[in-house]
Design an enzyme around this catalytic site. Structure first.
Site, PDB file in Angstrom:
ATOM      1  N   ASP A 152      -2.135  -6.808   3.728  1.00 28.12           N
ATOM      2  CA  ASP A 152      -0.805  -6.199   3.786  1.00 28.12           C
ATOM      3  C   ASP A 152      -0.852  -4.854   4.513  1.00 28.12           C
ATOM      4  O   ASP A 152      -1.907  -4.233   4.642  1.00 28.12           O
ATOM      5  CB  ASP A 152      -0.225  -6.017   2.379  1.00 28.12           C
ATOM      6  CG  ASP A 152      -1.063  -5.096   1.501  1.00 28.12           C
ATOM      7  OD1 ASP A 152      -2.306  -5.133   1.603  1.00 28.12           O
ATOM      8  OD2 ASP A 152      -0.477  -4.335   0.708  1.00 28.12           O
ATOM      9  N   GLU A 155      -2.693  -4.189  -1.593  1.00 30.62           N
ATOM     10  CA  GLU A 155      -3.304  -2.873  -1.779  1.00 30.62           C
ATOM     11  C   GLU A 155      -2.310  -1.755  -1.540  1.00 30.62           C
ATOM     12  O   GLU A 155      -2.322  -0.731  -2.236  1.00 30.62           O
ATOM     13  CB  GLU A 155      -4.507  -2.727  -0.839  1.00 30.62           C
ATOM     14  CG  GLU A 155      -5.394  -1.526  -1.138  1.00 30.62           C
ATOM     15  CD  GLU A 155      -4.944  -0.237  -0.476  1.00 30.62           C
ATOM     16  OE1 GLU A 155      -5.430   0.838  -0.879  1.00 30.62           O
ATOM     17  OE2 GLU A 155      -4.103  -0.288   0.447  1.00 30.62           O
ATOM     18  N   GLU A 156      -1.427  -1.913  -0.545  1.00 27.74           N
ATOM     19  CA  GLU A 156      -0.524  -0.827  -0.171  1.00 27.74           C
ATOM     20  C   GLU A 156       0.522  -0.528  -1.235  1.00 27.74           C
ATOM     21  O   GLU A 156       1.114   0.557  -1.240  1.00 27.74           O
ATOM     22  CB  GLU A 156       0.160  -1.143   1.168  1.00 27.74           C
ATOM     23  CG  GLU A 156      -0.776  -1.167   2.377  1.00 27.74           C
ATOM     24  CD  GLU A 156      -1.380   0.187   2.701  1.00 27.74           C
ATOM     25  OE1 GLU A 156      -1.095   1.171   1.999  1.00 27.74           O
ATOM     26  OE2 GLU A 156      -2.157   0.271   3.668  1.00 27.74           O
ATOM     27  N   GLU A 162     -11.772  -0.190   4.671  1.00 27.88           N
ATOM     28  CA  GLU A 162     -10.714   0.802   4.807  1.00 27.88           C
ATOM     29  C   GLU A 162     -11.078   1.802   5.913  1.00 27.88           C
ATOM     30  O   GLU A 162     -12.250   2.026   6.200  1.00 27.88           O
ATOM     31  CB  GLU A 162     -10.512   1.555   3.488  1.00 27.88           C
ATOM     32  CG  GLU A 162      -9.811   0.757   2.405  1.00 27.88           C
ATOM     33  CD  GLU A 162      -8.300   0.690   2.590  1.00 27.88           C
ATOM     34  OE1 GLU A 162      -7.812   1.086   3.671  1.00 27.88           O
ATOM     35  OE2 GLU A 162      -7.623   0.229   1.662  1.00 27.88           O
TER      36      GLU A 162
END
Length: 417
Positions: free
Chosen positions: A86, A151-152, A177
């Site tokens: 995402d 994750e966002e 990341e």
């Protein structure tokens, strides 16, 4: 002992495939909080299957898909390679100089939403799995790819769900990341997100402040109190003095000297304010969303207790509700085998000394540490474009990181002890 140079040659010989893969991922919208990863999941699953790698798909929430793929020896130690599919929303399209879903390559950069955070890193992880499988590189342990969907949004349907349901486990983890080229992040600050709701008493705007209680005015007073958390003296644990010093020096060396000390302070960002119904009505409600990041030496509970104590002095009508990210600062020692494997192979690949540092934000890394899985982060990035307009990443960094992923996986899984 495996031949690092031969593996590096394989990466270079296949780099066009890697860049094409990254470009195609950028062309697939996967914005969050919409949270629909259906299309990108189907693409990744097909690419892995076409390269002889079986996948498992888990859908703990509608249209949020986790992808799990494994290669190597299931009876040996396990290494998790983790990335999220995402991205944050693209925002105002008029402020982009190019289509955020173009996946275009221009002037040595890959362009598009998620280029740095983190589809370039995700492409590198997928590519490394395929390359090792395609060329039958011997692995004494098992390499596990985990692609997560949310994750966002700080959600519970990605890494936390996989760990809690025992879908994945391992002796080490690397998350792709964004980071600087020579400095993987081996620790993260904690996070304290909350929503403040201030209630007032409505009245005719022409009589303010004689009648009614203005929730917006009270919220302004509350914000002033909340922001004093930045001034709190924090005493970090003594064992972290060296890592903190190295991390602050990293900021200076990377022209971020204005942020020196950020690892020892609580930061506070007032992100959104919504209040009132009309200019001629005394506001009866104001809602404020706040993002605080917590250094080593304090906790979420301690921070919230301080904020509530300060707000209680104002004698206003308020409530506080936590949401999103919630954690205390956490780290993996630089001496851990996964940290050593990644740092050593960055140094080998770039022929410059690499070392781990702290990150001023937080990430899925905290969940792995909660399950006693050592973890660090390393990925390609144009750091100043992350979450902004015109997001991009240097093509050569995508290749560099993929090379590190390949070497570190073989190094970690085949290293004795």
């Amino acid at each position: 002992m495996f031949d690092k140079e031969k593996l590096s040659v394989l990466v270079r010989e296949n780099q066009e495939e890697l860049i094409t893969l990254c470009s195609k991922l950028l062309q697939i919208p996967s914005e969050n909080p919409e949270g629909d990863t259906t299309e990108i999941t189907a693409f990744i699953e097909k690419y892995l299957n076409e390269n002889g790698i079986e996948t498992e798909i888990f859908e703990p929430d509608p249209k949020r898909f986790n992808i799990i793929a494994k290669i190597g020896n299931p009876n040996g130690k396990k290494l998790i390679y983790c990335g999220h599919s995402d991205t944050v929303p693209v925002g105002d399209l008029d402020k982009w100089d190019f289509s955020p879903f173009s996946g275009e390559i221009k002037d040595g950069y890959l362009l598009g939403r998620g280029a740095s955070d983190m589809k370039a890193g995700l492409a590198g992880l997928i590519f490394s799995l395929v390359l090792l499988k395609r060329h039958d590189v011997a692995l004494d342990g098992q390499l596990i790819l985990a692609v997560v969907p949310d994750e966002e949004s700080g959600g519970d349907y990605g890494v936390p769900w996989l760990l809690e349901n025992k879908v994945i486990t391992g002796e080490g983890c690397l998350i792709a990341e964004p980071s600087s080229e020579l400095n993987p992040t081996i620790g993260q600050k904690g996070s304290c997100w909350f929503k403040l709701t201030v209630n007032g008493v409505p009245g005719h705007g022409s009589l303010a402040p004689f009648v009614g209680t203005n929730a917006i005015v009270d919220a302004i007073r509350a914000i002033e109190k909340i922001r004093t958390v930045t001034d709190l003296p924090i005493q970090p644990p003594k064992e972290l003095e060296k890592l903190l010093a190295v991390s602050n020096q990293y900021l200076i060396e990377n022209e971020r000297s204005e942020t020196k000390g950020v690892f020892e302070k609580i930061t506070c960002n007032v992100g959104t304010i919504n209040g009132g119904t009309s200019s001629n009505v005394v506001a009866d409600k104001c809602v404020v969303q706040v993002d605080c990041r917590l250094p080593f030496g304090t906790t979420y509970d301690e921070t919230m207790a301080y904020i509530k104590k300060e707000l209680d002095q104002l004698e206003i009508d308020y409530t506080i509700e936590s949401f999103g990210f919630k954690s205390s600062a956490n780290y993996t020692p630089a001496e851990d085998p996964i940290c050593q494997a990644v740092v050593e192979n960055i140094t080998y690949t770039l022929e410059k000394p690499a070392y781990g540092v702290l990150q001023w934000a937080c990430s899925d890394a905290r969940h792995f540490r909660e399950f006693d899985i050592p973890v660090l982060q390393y990925g390609p990035a144009e750091l100043e474009t992350i979450h902004g307009f015109n997001e991009k990443v240097k093509v050569h960094q995508v290749v560099t990181c993929a090379n590190v992923y390949v070497l570190a996986a073989v190094d970690f899984l085949n290293r004795r002890g």
